[in-house]
Design a protein around this motif. Structure first.
Motif, PDB file in Angstrom:
ATOM      1  N   LEU A   1      19.990   2.608 -32.508  1.00  0.00           N
ATOM      2  CA  LEU A   1      18.903   3.390 -32.907  1.00  0.00           C
ATOM      3  C   LEU A   1      19.705   4.786 -32.183  1.00  0.00           C
ATOM      4  O   LEU A   1      19.576   5.882 -32.850  1.00  0.00           O
ATOM      5  CB  LEU A   1      17.532   3.307 -32.431  1.00  0.00           C
ATOM      6  CG  LEU A   1      16.842   2.320 -33.150  1.00  0.00           C
ATOM      7  CD1 LEU A   1      15.346   2.028 -32.835  1.00  0.00           C
ATOM      8  CD2 LEU A   1      16.803   2.461 -34.553  1.00  0.00           C
ATOM      9  N   TYR A   2      19.970   4.729 -31.236  1.00  0.00           N
ATOM     10  CA  TYR A   2      20.690   5.950 -30.237  1.00  0.00           C
ATOM     11  C   TYR A   2      21.880   6.490 -31.078  1.00  0.00           C
ATOM     12  O   TYR A   2      22.125   7.490 -31.106  1.00  0.00           O
ATOM     13  CB  TYR A   2      20.877   5.696 -28.696  1.00  0.00           C
ATOM     14  CG  TYR A   2      21.953   4.692 -28.584  1.00  0.00           C
ATOM     15  CD1 TYR A   2      23.427   4.909 -28.758  1.00  0.00           C
ATOM     16  CD2 TYR A   2      21.629   3.428 -28.114  1.00  0.00           C
ATOM     17  CE1 TYR A   2      24.247   3.961 -28.306  1.00  0.00           C
ATOM     18  CE2 TYR A   2      22.531   2.532 -27.641  1.00  0.00           C
ATOM     19  CZ  TYR A   2      23.867   2.907 -27.881  1.00  0.00           C
ATOM     20  OH  TYR A   2      24.642   1.799 -27.488  1.00  0.00           O
ATOM     21  N   SER A   3      22.670   5.483 -31.721  1.00  0.00           N
ATOM     22  CA  SER A   3      23.714   5.767 -32.530  1.00  0.00           C
ATOM     23  C   SER A   3      23.305   6.553 -33.721  1.00  0.00           C
ATOM     24  O   SER A   3      24.078   7.780 -34.314  1.00  0.00           O
ATOM     25  CB  SER A   3      24.775   4.666 -32.649  1.00  0.00           C
ATOM     26  OG  SER A   3      25.143   4.088 -31.735  1.00  0.00           O
TER      27      SER A   3
ATOM     28  N   ASN B   1      16.210  12.500 -31.235  1.00  0.00           N
ATOM     29  CA  ASN B   1      16.106  11.425 -30.450  1.00  0.00           C
ATOM     30  C   ASN B   1      15.779  10.103 -30.739  1.00  0.00           C
ATOM     31  O   ASN B   1      15.436   9.911 -31.863  1.00  0.00           O
ATOM     32  CB  ASN B   1      14.981  12.125 -29.178  1.00  0.00           C
ATOM     33  CG  ASN B   1      13.620  12.231 -29.728  1.00  0.00           C
ATOM     34  OD1 ASN B   1      13.055  11.156 -30.286  1.00  0.00           O
ATOM     35  ND2 ASN B   1      13.242  13.302 -29.669  1.00  0.00           N
ATOM     36  N   LYS B   2      15.761   9.022 -29.969  1.00  0.00           N
ATOM     37  CA  LYS B   2      15.505   7.797 -30.256  1.00  0.00           C
ATOM     38  C   LYS B   2      14.273   7.450 -30.797  1.00  0.00           C
ATOM     39  O   LYS B   2      14.088   6.671 -31.588  1.00  0.00           O
ATOM     40  CB  LYS B   2      15.943   6.782 -29.107  1.00  0.00           C
ATOM     41  CG  LYS B   2      15.799   5.198 -29.389  1.00  0.00           C
ATOM     42  CD  LYS B   2      16.179   4.526 -28.216  1.00  0.00           C
ATOM     43  CE  LYS B   2      16.143   2.927 -28.664  1.00  0.00           C
ATOM     44  NZ  LYS B   2      16.487   2.093 -27.340  1.00  0.00           N
ATOM     45  N   ALA B   3      13.403   7.985 -29.859  1.00  0.00           N
ATOM     46  CA  ALA B   3      11.888   7.895 -30.320  1.00  0.00           C
ATOM     47  C   ALA B   3      11.662   8.247 -31.834  1.00  0.00           C
ATOM     48  O   ALA B   3      10.815   7.435 -32.659  1.00  0.00           O
ATOM     49  CB  ALA B   3      10.973   8.265 -29.474  1.00  0.00           C
ATOM     50  N   THR B   4      12.162   9.412 -32.274  1.00  0.00           N
ATOM     51  CA  THR B   4      11.822   9.953 -33.394  1.00  0.00           C
ATOM     52  C   THR B   4      12.591   9.112 -34.698  1.00  0.00           C
ATOM     53  O   THR B   4      11.884   8.793 -35.607  1.00  0.00           O
ATOM     54  CB  THR B   4      12.432  11.427 -33.612  1.00  0.00           C
ATOM     55  OG1 THR B   4      11.891  12.045 -32.850  1.00  0.00           O
ATOM     56  CG2 THR B   4      12.255  11.987 -35.033  1.00  0.00           C
ATOM     57  N   ILE B   5      13.687   8.388 -34.159  1.00  0.00           N
ATOM     58  CA  ILE B   5      14.290   7.619 -35.137  1.00  0.00           C
ATOM     59  C   ILE B   5      13.644   6.518 -35.440  1.00  0.00           C
ATOM     60  O   ILE B   5      13.355   6.068 -36.593  1.00  0.00           O
ATOM     61  CB  ILE B   5      15.941   7.257 -34.680  1.00  0.00           C
ATOM     62  CG1 ILE B   5      16.741   8.514 -34.403  1.00  0.00           C
ATOM     63  CG2 ILE B   5      16.506   6.281 -35.353  1.00  0.00           C
ATOM     64  CD1 ILE B   5      17.285   9.120 -35.765  1.00  0.00           C
TER      65      ILE B   5
ATOM     66  N   ILE C   1      12.156   5.227 -38.915  1.00  0.00           N
ATOM     67  CA  ILE C   1      12.512   4.119 -39.631  1.00  0.00           C
ATOM     68  C   ILE C   1      11.376   3.388 -40.120  1.00  0.00           C
ATOM     69  O   ILE C   1      11.227   2.642 -41.218  1.00  0.00           O
ATOM     70  CB  ILE C   1      13.622   3.643 -38.892  1.00  0.00           C
ATOM     71  CG1 ILE C   1      15.053   4.171 -39.061  1.00  0.00           C
ATOM     72  CG2 ILE C   1      14.037   2.190 -39.653  1.00  0.00           C
ATOM     73  CD1 ILE C   1      15.893   3.723 -37.882  1.00  0.00           C
ATOM     74  N   ARG C   2      10.520   3.247 -39.034  1.00  0.00           N
ATOM     75  CA  ARG C   2       9.414   2.230 -39.230  1.00  0.00           C
ATOM     76  C   ARG C   2       8.350   2.873 -40.574  1.00  0.00           C
ATOM     77  O   ARG C   2       7.816   2.283 -41.307  1.00  0.00           O
ATOM     78  CB  ARG C   2       8.667   2.270 -38.152  1.00  0.00           C
ATOM     79  CG  ARG C   2       7.329   1.326 -37.944  1.00  0.00           C
ATOM     80  CD  ARG C   2       7.757  -0.111 -38.167  1.00  0.00           C
ATOM     81  NE  ARG C   2       6.615  -1.031 -38.269  1.00  0.00           N
ATOM     82  CZ  ARG C   2       6.527  -2.319 -38.704  1.00  0.00           C
ATOM     83  NH1 ARG C   2       7.777  -2.567 -39.415  1.00  0.00           N
ATOM     84  NH2 ARG C   2       5.212  -2.967 -38.790  1.00  0.00           N
TER      85      ARG C   2
END
Length: 328
Positions: A77-79, A87-91, A95-96
């Motif tokens: 996710l961080y990639s 940022n990872k939380a937004t990603i 995605i969900r």
């Protein structure tokens, strides 16, 4: 020649190169053309659009591209976040949200025996190797996942000794998925998944005119024809036609996993892995129906599934009739 990546391009050859670059760029990162991505945005927009722009909410286009990039690459996710500058939380939330919106469309894009007339489905299968009355090819594929926590962790260890979910799919001759069951741990045998499925109940009750083709792991049934274990001369012709026709489901698995690399290993819980798998199946069908570019498919792994249920007497009788009527 003018640079193909500048905005003010006057050279016609450069324009061609720039268009080709854009097509390749989009396909490599998102597995869809620009028109395909726009179509998905229109399709998913009502389900995922934020009601306000507060806190710099992502647009529908951004959300769809973030999810497609994850499905296509299978990256951490961080990639994906680094690539999309988020940022990872937004990603993770994006995605969900997109995954569940796509999954909600499964009944629209995944329909058994298919979106075409039954006679056309049978005709397309018949053209492959002369095997009549086929309405689908069925098999299971393992989607590798990270080891889940909890008391049921061992249930997800398959016969190859890695953690997975075992997913059943049925496809037509064009490699379009017509049925998907994604809810079983990797240790569950293919034939048990089939016998517990809704499609088994429908076929056993005679709701559809036609047969599925399956492997030796499932017992032969009047609606599920399998190959002979030790074929004689006429039976060899049957087995050859059966193998060539049923290969469509193996091709479908290959296309699905080559198109969406995330399915090579999902670093999420089993429940979320099932949701992502169904979402990818929906996207695969969208891509097929819209004639998006197909990926190169690597050789598939042979699981050599042993049978755990005996052949049904009426199934064996029907198989013998096929040999006598069509392959002798």
């Amino acid at each position: 020649m003018a640079c193909p990546f500048l905005r003010d391009v006057v050279d016609e050859e450069a324009l061609v190169l720039r268009r080709a670059f854009r097509r390749d760029h989009l396909y490599e990162r998102y597995r869809f053309s620009a028109d395909g991505i726009r179509y998905l945005c229109r399709l998913l927009g009502p389900r995922i659009k934020h009601r306000t722009a507060r806190s710099h909410a992502l647009s529908v286009e951004q959300m769809v591209c973030v999810a497609l990039r994850f499905f296509a690459s299978g990256a951490f996710l961080y990639s994906v976040g680094d690539a999309e500058q988020l940022n990872k939380a937004t990603i993770c939330r994006t995605i969900r949200s997109v995954c569940l919106a796509i999954k909600a469309l499964a009944d629209v894009f995944i329909s058994f025996p298919g979106h075409r007339r039954l006679c056309d489905i049978k005709e397309e299968f018949y053209r492959i190797a002369g095997f009549p009355n086929v309405i689908g090819a069925v098999d299971c594929t393992h989607i590798r996942i990270k080891a889940p926590s909890g008391a049921h962790e061992a249930d997800f260890v398959n016969r190859k000794s890695f953690h997975s979910i075992n997913v059943q799919m049925v496809c037509n001759a064009d490699c379009v998925i017509s049925n998907v069951v994604a809810k079983w741990p990797g240790s569950v045998h293919d034939s048990r998944i089939f016998r517990a499925s809704e499609i088994y109940q429908c076929l056993s009750q005679g709701e559809f005119s036609g047969v599925l083709l399956g492997d030796r792991g499932s017992g032969c049934q009047p609606f599920l024809l399998t190959p002979f274990t030790d074929p004689q001369e006429a039976q060899q012709a049957y087995n050859h036609a059966h193998a060539r026709t049923r290969a469509r489901v193996e091709m479908t698995f290959g296309l699905l996993k080559a198109r969406f690399h995330c399915l090579h290993k999902l670093r999420v819980s089993p429940v979320r892995a099932c949701d992502i798998t169904v979402a990818c199946a929906v996207l695969h069908n969208v891509a097929c129906l819209r004639k998006e570019r197909a990926p190169r498919v690597p050789p598939a792994m042979d699981w050599d599934n042993p049978a755990i249920f005996p052949d049904d007497d009426s199934g064996r009788l029907l198989r013998d009739q096929y040999v006598l009527n069509y392959f002798s």
